[in-house]
Write an enzyme that holds these catalytic residues in place. Structure first.
Site, PDB file in Angstrom:
ATOM      1  N   GLY A 156       0.740  -1.351   0.280  1.00 61.81           N
ATOM      2  CA  GLY A 156       0.019   0.081  -0.010  1.00 61.81           C
ATOM      3  C   GLY A 156       0.783   1.288   0.172  1.00 61.81           C
ATOM      4  CG  ASP A 157       3.754   4.489   1.708  1.00 60.89           C
ATOM      5  OD1 ASP A 157       3.738   5.046   0.379  1.00 60.89           O
ATOM      6  OD2 ASP A 157       4.094   4.822   2.824  1.00 60.89           O
TER       7      ASP A 157
END
Length: 247
Positions: A156-157
Site C-alpha cells: 500500500g505504500d
C-alpha cells in the site's frame, strides 16, 4: 531515526544489547496488524514486539545498499505477498497518511474501489481545477482497469524507502498501508521515485498485458497524497499523470 513524515521513529537498545525500533504517532495497533499480515503471507517484515494506541515496538531490519541479488530476493518475496488473496477489495479498517485519509471499505468491483476510495477519496482537499479531470477519469475506469483482478494483499505504500535490503539479501518491508487490490498498484508505486533493476522484475514474474497503460492511473494515488501532504510542488506530477491518461 531520519525519515518518516508522520511518525517519530527511534532506535531503542534493550538491556541484552539488542537494538529495536520504537515508533510513536499514527495508528500503532493498525500498523502492527498489517506487519503481521505481510509476514503471514510469507514476505519478510519486522516482528511486532508490542503495540498499543501510542507505541509500536518491532525488531530492527538490516539496511544498506542492495545488490541485484537483493533486488531479486525482494521481487520473489513481493510476488509471494501478492499471491496472498482476500475475498474482496479493501480492508477491515480505514487508514490514513497523516491528514490524508485512505478509505478502505470493501467494494464490489475494482474500478469502483479505485474511483471512490482513491481518486475521488477527498476531492474538496484538491485544487478546484483538478477535480473535474479526476472525475472524468474516474468515470472511464470501467474501460481502463480490469473489473475483477485477483484481490492481492498490497503493501500500500511501496516506495523504495520502505523496501529494506543489505548486500545480497532483502531484509523486509516496513511502514505498510495494507489493503486488498490489484497487485499492479504496488508495482506502480515502486516506479514513482525510481525504478527497480531488471533483477527485480525477472524474479517477480510476468506482468499482465496493459501494465504500461495502467501504471499512471495507479501512480495518481501517491501523487495526490503527496500533493495534499506537501503542497504545490507535486501539482506538476499530478497534471502530468492526468495528461498521460487523457484526462
Amino acid at each position: 531515526m531520519q525519515g518518516g513524515d508522520i511518525s517519530a521513529v527511534y532506535v531503542a537498545t534493550l538491556d541484552d544489547g539488542r537494538d529495536i525500533i520504537a515508533k510513536q504517532g499514527g495508528p500503532c495497533r493498525t500498523e502492527a496488524r498489517m506487519l503481521q499480515a505481510v509476514a503471514a503471507a510469507g514476505c519478510r517484515a519486522p516482528d511486532v514486539l508490542h503495540a498499543d494506541a501510542d507505541l509500536l515496538l518491532m525488531t530492527r531490519l538490516a539496511e544498506g545498499s542492495g545488490s541485484d541479488a537483493a533486488w531479486a530476493d525482494a521481487g520473489a518475496q513481493i510476488a509471494r505477498l501478492h499471491a496472498s488473496h482476500g475475498a474482496r477489495y479493501g480492508w477491515p479498517e480505514d487508514t490514513a497518511f497523516g491528514p490524508a485519509p485512505c478509505p478502505a471499505a470493501v467494494s464490489k468491483n475494482w474500478p469502483e474501489f479505485w474511483a471512490e476510495r482513491r481518486l475521488l477519496a477527498w476531492p474538496d482537499a484538491l485544487p478546484a481545477d483538478l477535480r473535474p479531470r479526476l472525475a472524468r477519469l474516474a468515470a472511464r475506469l470501467p474501460d481502463l482497469l480490469p473489473h475483477d483482478p485477483a484481490p492481492s494483499l498490497l503493501h500500500g505504500d511501496l516506495w523504495q524507502g520502505n523496501v529494506l535490503m543489505e548486500d545480497d539479501r532483502f531484509s523486509g518491508l516496513i511502514d505498510p498501508a495494507c489493503y486488498h487490490g490489484h497487485a499492479e498498484v504496488d508495482l506502480a508505486m515502486l516506479c514513482v521515485f525510481g525504478k527497480p533493476p531488471r533483477a527485480f522484475w525477472n524474479a517477480y514474474g510476468p506482468l499482465e498485458d496493459g501494465w504500461d497503460a495502467r501504471r499512471p492511473i495507479y501512480q495518481l494515488w501517491p501523487a495526490l497524497v503527496h500533493l495534499r501532504l506537501f503542497g504545490a510542488g507535486y501539482r506538476g506530477m499530478v497534471e502530468s499523470l492526468l495528461t498521460r491518461v487523457g484526462a
